[in-house]
Structures are given as structure tokens and as C-alpha cells.
Design a protein around this motif. Structure first.
Motif, short mmCIF file in Angstrom:
data_model
loop_
_atom_site.label_atom_id
_atom_site.label_comp_id
_atom_site.label_asym_id
_atom_site.label_seq_id
_atom_site.Cartn_x
_atom_site.Cartn_y
_atom_site.Cartn_z
N PHE A 97 0.89 -1.19 -0.28
CA PHE A 97 0.46 0.18 0.05
C PHE A 97 0.71 1.07 0.03
O PHE A 97 2.23 1.45 0.51
N ASP A 98 0.17 2.57 -0.62
CA ASP A 98 1.02 3.78 -0.86
C ASP A 98 0.45 4.27 1.02
O ASP A 98 -0.39 4.72 1.17
N LYS A 99 1.54 5.06 1.39
CA LYS A 99 1.12 5.63 2.73
C LYS A 99 1.05 6.79 2.46
O LYS A 99 -0.09 7.09 3.17
N ASN A 100 1.35 7.88 1.47
CA ASN A 100 0.69 8.84 1.18
C ASN A 100 -0.46 9.00 0.63
O ASN A 100 -2.19 9.76 1.06
N GLU A 101 -1.03 7.53 0.12
CA GLU A 101 -2.79 7.74 -0.26
C GLU A 101 -3.52 7.58 0.62
O GLU A 101 -4.99 7.35 0.53
N LEU A 102 -3.22 6.46 1.88
CA LEU A 102 -3.83 5.90 2.71
C LEU A 102 -4.09 7.10 3.35
O LEU A 102 -5.12 6.91 4.21
N GLU A 103 -3.44 8.15 3.95
CA GLU A 103 -3.37 9.04 4.55
C GLU A 103 -4.51 10.45 4.03
O GLU A 103 -5.13 10.94 4.90
N GLU A 104 -4.16 10.88 2.84
CA GLU A 104 -5.04 11.48 1.97
C GLU A 104 -6.49 10.75 2.27
O GLU A 104 -7.59 11.63 2.00
N LYS A 105 -6.69 9.41 1.65
CA LYS A 105 -7.74 8.49 2.51
C LYS A 105 -8.67 8.89 3.58
O LYS A 105 -10.01 10.08 4.16
N ALA A 106 -7.80 8.98 4.44
CA ALA A 106 -7.69 8.94 5.59
C ALA A 106 -8.53 10.35 6.24
O ALA A 106 -9.64 10.86 6.74
N GLN A 107 -7.60 11.39 5.30
CA GLN A 107 -8.85 13.29 5.93
C GLN A 107 -9.94 12.74 5.09
O GLN A 107 -10.38 13.72 5.15
N LYS A 108 -9.83 12.42 4.00
CA LYS A 108 -10.69 12.79 3.45
C LYS A 108 -12.25 12.19 4.71
O LYS A 108 -13.67 12.66 4.18
N LEU A 109 -11.78 10.91 4.88
CA LEU A 109 -12.82 10.45 5.90
C LEU A 109 -13.31 10.72 6.90
O LEU A 109 -14.46 11.31 7.43
N GLU A 110 -11.60 11.59 7.76
CA GLU A 110 -12.66 12.59 8.21
C GLU A 110 -13.37 13.67 8.34
O GLU A 110 -14.29 14.11 8.66
N LYS A 111 -12.90 14.63 7.45
CA LYS A 111 -14.08 15.59 7.27
C LYS A 111 -15.10 15.39 6.28
O LYS A 111 -16.24 16.28 6.48
N GLU A 112 -15.84 14.30 5.73
CA GLU A 112 -16.83 14.20 5.21
C GLU A 112 -17.57 13.00 7.40
O GLU A 112 -19.00 13.77 7.59
N LEU A 113 -16.91 12.69 8.19
CA LEU A 113 -17.40 12.06 9.48
C LEU A 113 -17.73 13.93 10.10
O LEU A 113 -18.67 13.64 10.34
N GLU A 114 -16.56 14.45 10.11
CA GLU A 114 -17.54 15.94 10.44
C GLU A 114 -18.84 16.57 10.47
O GLU A 114 -19.34 17.19 11.20
N ALA A 115 -18.51 16.41 8.89
CA ALA A 115 -19.63 17.28 8.39
C ALA A 115 -20.49 16.52 8.73
O ALA A 115 -21.98 17.26 8.90
N LEU A 116 -20.68 15.16 8.42
CA LEU A 116 -21.89 14.74 9.32
C LEU A 116 -22.04 14.87 11.08
O LEU A 116 -23.35 14.70 10.83
N LYS A 117 -21.32 14.64 11.45
CA LYS A 117 -21.84 15.28 12.80
C LYS A 117 -22.78 16.67 12.72
O LYS A 117 -23.57 16.95 13.14
N VAL A 118 -21.92 18.25 11.83
CA VAL A 118 -22.77 19.06 12.18
C VAL A 118 -24.07 19.02 11.17
O VAL A 118 -25.34 19.66 12.27
N LYS A 119 -24.42 18.01 10.89
CA LYS A 119 -25.62 18.27 10.27
C LYS A 119 -26.64 17.01 10.97
O LYS A 119 -27.99 17.40 11.27
N SER A 120 -25.97 16.50 12.14
CA SER A 120 -27.08 16.19 12.81
C SER A 120 -27.69 16.43 14.20
O SER A 120 -28.52 16.46 14.34
N ALA A 121 -25.81 17.35 14.44
CA ALA A 121 -26.07 18.76 14.94
C ALA A 121 -27.85 19.76 15.00
O ALA A 121 -28.62 19.96 16.30
N GLN A 122 -27.72 19.61 13.62
CA GLN A 122 -28.22 20.69 13.03
C GLN A 122 -30.11 19.96 13.38
O GLN A 122 -30.76 20.35 13.74
N ARG A 123 -29.57 19.48 12.65
CA ARG A 123 -31.34 17.84 13.05
C ARG A 123 -31.59 18.66 14.36
O ARG A 123 -32.83 18.88 14.36
N ARG A 124 -30.73 17.81 15.05
CA ARG A 124 -31.55 17.86 17.10
C ARG A 124 -32.21 19.10 17.12
O ARG A 124 -33.22 18.85 17.79
N GLU A 125 -31.49 20.44 17.35
CA GLU A 125 -31.58 21.90 17.32
C GLU A 125 -32.76 22.11 16.62
O GLU A 125 -34.12 22.64 17.36
N ALA A 126 -33.28 21.20 15.19
CA ALA A 126 -34.45 22.11 14.87
C ALA A 126 -36.01 20.60 15.18
O ALA A 126 -36.48 21.64 15.60
#
Length: 340
Positions: free
Chosen positions: A287-316
Motif C-alpha cells: 500500500f501507498d502511505k500518502n494515498e492512505l493518509e489522503e483517504k483518511a483525511q477525506k473520511l475525517e472531513k466527511e465524518l465532521e460534516a455528518l456530525k454538523v448535520k446531525s447537530a442541526q437536526r437535533r436543534e431543529a
């Protein structure tokens, strides 16, 4: 060719010098295959004078030279029925002639039944019709008349054979080869015993050619990992090459080198114990280490976005619940004012 059919008074005939083994049954296809191989072997192997005497009835096979007008030699068996003959078509425009003799028995053997069967095959078209394949087996049984049981079919003891071997086919046809020491040794049909009957100079030339070929095979084995193949058994006579002839010395050298390679591998491992063996690769090295790190960062951003959307739904959901609780309270206050 004039002298090739002379000794017939005692049942002498020209036979292929090697033992062809036991074959419980021989059909037309097998007979055609063996006769085709015999046509090649007869070019380089002289046939020896000998007897067919009381052959084994469990599949004994002989290859003899017998011209078409020559009667079959005495084989020490008396047959109660006359020999029958028929022809069968074969591939490539060939035709096989089959002679069959039934109800044979050996006089003075003590067996009261005649059950021996002899078949002989020859190629009539596109082949050498003088090469005959003879097969002995078991056939239908019938009782032997008492007057014939002890009546001899040939005179014993058989006289010693001193006639020279003869080439029956090829460029040397009719050439006689004087006996060289002992008789021919047994061997399968596929092993071409060319050294029999040769003088010392011919045998030395043959041995040198065989050793050269073995050395070439050894070099090709060292370059490409090819191991020399050993001569096959008589079941593989259709696949034998005329050039596959090895001496005992060559085979012994091949086995020695093979066993030496095996022992060298074992002792080399025991002596060094992997000291000079490279370490095995890391399991995740593919496996390519740089490629794995890029995929991990992308997944973390998507996870943060999902958390924000979940918090907004709770407030609504929370704000909608507060509005629904205030509406009944305002209606209750309005009703009290109206009564007063």
C-alpha cells in the motif's frame, strides 16, 4: 533377404531381441501402434534367431519377422482347430490381417483342456507385412482327446542357436551381425538396444554420442530448469523418440546430480539458518502511505460534516417541540380573560 527365412525346420524364427512384456489383451488399435513402433525399431535393431516355445498364456507378446508365404514356426502348442484369417481396415488407408488359432494345449502338460489362444497381426498396406506381432492369451476351453494329450508336437531338447542376427528392415536389411558375447538382455519394446551385435568401435561411438546428448540435457537443465526424462515403459511405446537413448552411466550421473542438489539445499539451510536470506516483506508494503493518509483525511472531513448535520437536526427538532408546548398555554390565558 534370402537367408532371413532359412532356419525353419526346428521352429527357429527371427525375433525382436527384447522382452515385450505381458499384455492381457491386445486390440486392433494397440496392435497397429506396436507395429508402427516396430517398423521404426527394425531399422536400427537386428533381429535374433530364436524359438517360441510354450509361451505364457497370460499375455505374452512376440515381434517376429515372418514373410507372408512362410508358415508360422512351431511354438510347442498343439491346436485342435485350423487357423482362421480375416482382415480389418485401419486408419490412413491401412489394413491389418489377423490370424487366430483357438483351442491350443501343451502335450504332456497334464492339462485335460485346450484353452490357449494365439493371435498374430500384420499390416498389409502401407507397412512391412513381414513384421508380425504375436499375442498369446486365454480363449474358449474344450476337452482334449486322450489320444492327443501325450502326443508330442516338437522334439526336445531344442538345439542351441548359433546363427547371426539379421537386420530385417531399413538400409541395412539383410546384413548379418555376429553374436557379441552373451545373448540379448530383457527390456521393454520402447528401449532400443542398438549396442547388441556391434563391435567395440561402434559401441564406443554410440556411448560417446549418448554422453554428449546427456551433457547437452544437463546444460539445458542448468539454464532453464529442465530435468532429463527417463526412458518410458512399454505402455508408452507410441510416444518414444528414437533419440531418447541413455546409458546406465548417464542415468547414474543424472541421479547423482539430482540428489546432490537436494542435499546441497538441505545442508545450506542447516549451516546458515537463514543468515543470508533476505527478510520477508512487510505485509502492508503493497500500500501507498500518502494515498492512505489522503483517504483518511477525506473520511475525517466527511465524518465532521455528518456530525454538523446531525447537530442541526437535533436543534431543529428541539425548537419545534418548544413551539408546540406554548400554543396551548396562550389559548388557556385567552379563555380566562373571556370569563372574567
Amino acid at each position: 533377404m534370402a537367408g532371413m527365412g532359412a532356419p525353419q525346420t526346428d521352429g527357429l524364427c527371427l525375433k525382436y531381441p527384447s522382452d515385450l512384456g505381458l499384455h492381457p489383451s491386445v486390440n486392433l488399435e494397440m496392435a497397429l501402434t506396436m507395429l508402427n513402433r516396430a517398423l521404426q525399431l527394425s531399422n536400427t535393431t537386428p533381429f535374433h534367431w530364436g524359438y517360441i516355445d510354450k509361451p505364457k498364456a497370460d499375455g505374452q507378446v512376440y515381434l517376429i519377422f515372418l514373410p507372408s508365404q512362410t508358415p508360422f514356426p512351431n511354438d510347442g502348442i498343439r491346436y485342435l482347430e485350423a487357423e482362421t484369417k480375416f482382415a480389418m481396415p485401419a486408419p490412413s488407408g491401412r489394413e491389418i490381417e489377423v490370424h487366430e488359432s483357438k483351442h491350443g494345449f501343451i502335450p504332456n502338460s497334464g492339462d485335460p483342456n485346450a484353452w490357449r489362444l494365439r493371435r498374430r497381426f500384420r499390416i498389409l498396406k502401407n507397412g512391412n507385412s513381414s513384421l508380425v506381432l504375436v499375442h498369446y492369451t486365454r480363449g474358449p476351453s474344450t476337452p482334449v482327446m486322450p489320444s492327443l494329450m501325450n502326443q508330442p508336437i516338437r522334439t526336445y531338447p531344442l538345439r542351441p542357436v548359433s546363427e547371426a542376427a539379421v537386420f530385417v528392415n531399413g538400409e541395412k536389411v539383410g546384413v548379418k551381425v555376429p553374436p557379441a558375447g552373451g545373448g540379448p538382455g530383457p527390456g521393454p519394446m520402447g528401449m532400443n538396444n542398438m549396442a547388441m551385435g556391434m563391435n567395440i568401435h561402434q559401441q564406443q561411438a554410440l556411448l560417446a554420442a549418448q554422453n554428449n546428448k546427456m551433457e547437452m540435457l544437463d546444460r539445458s537443465r542448468a539454464m532453464g530448469g529442465v530435468r532429463p526424462s527417463f526412458p518410458p515403459h512399454h505402455e508408452e511405446i507410441a510416444e518414444i523418440d528414437d533419440g531418447e537413448i541413455y546409458t546406465t552411466r548417464s542415468l547414474a550421473m543424472a541421479r547423482y546430480r539430482r540428489n546432490h542438489d537436494f542435499m546441497n539445499d538441505i545442508f545450506r539451510h542447516a549451516a546458515y539458518r537463514g543468515k543470508y536470506t533476505p527478510d520477508p516483506p512487510v505485509p502492508y508494503s503493497i500500500f501507498d502511505k500518502n494515498e492512505l493518509e489522503e483517504k483518511a483525511q477525506k473520511l475525517e472531513k466527511e465524518l465532521e460534516a455528518l456530525k454538523v448535520k446531525s447537530a442541526q437536526r437535533r436543534e431543529a427538532k428541539t425548537s419545534n417541540a418548544d413551539v408546540s408546548m406554548e400554543a396551548p398555554l396562550m389559548l388557556y390565558n385567552y379563555s380566562l380573560t373571556f370569563v372574567l
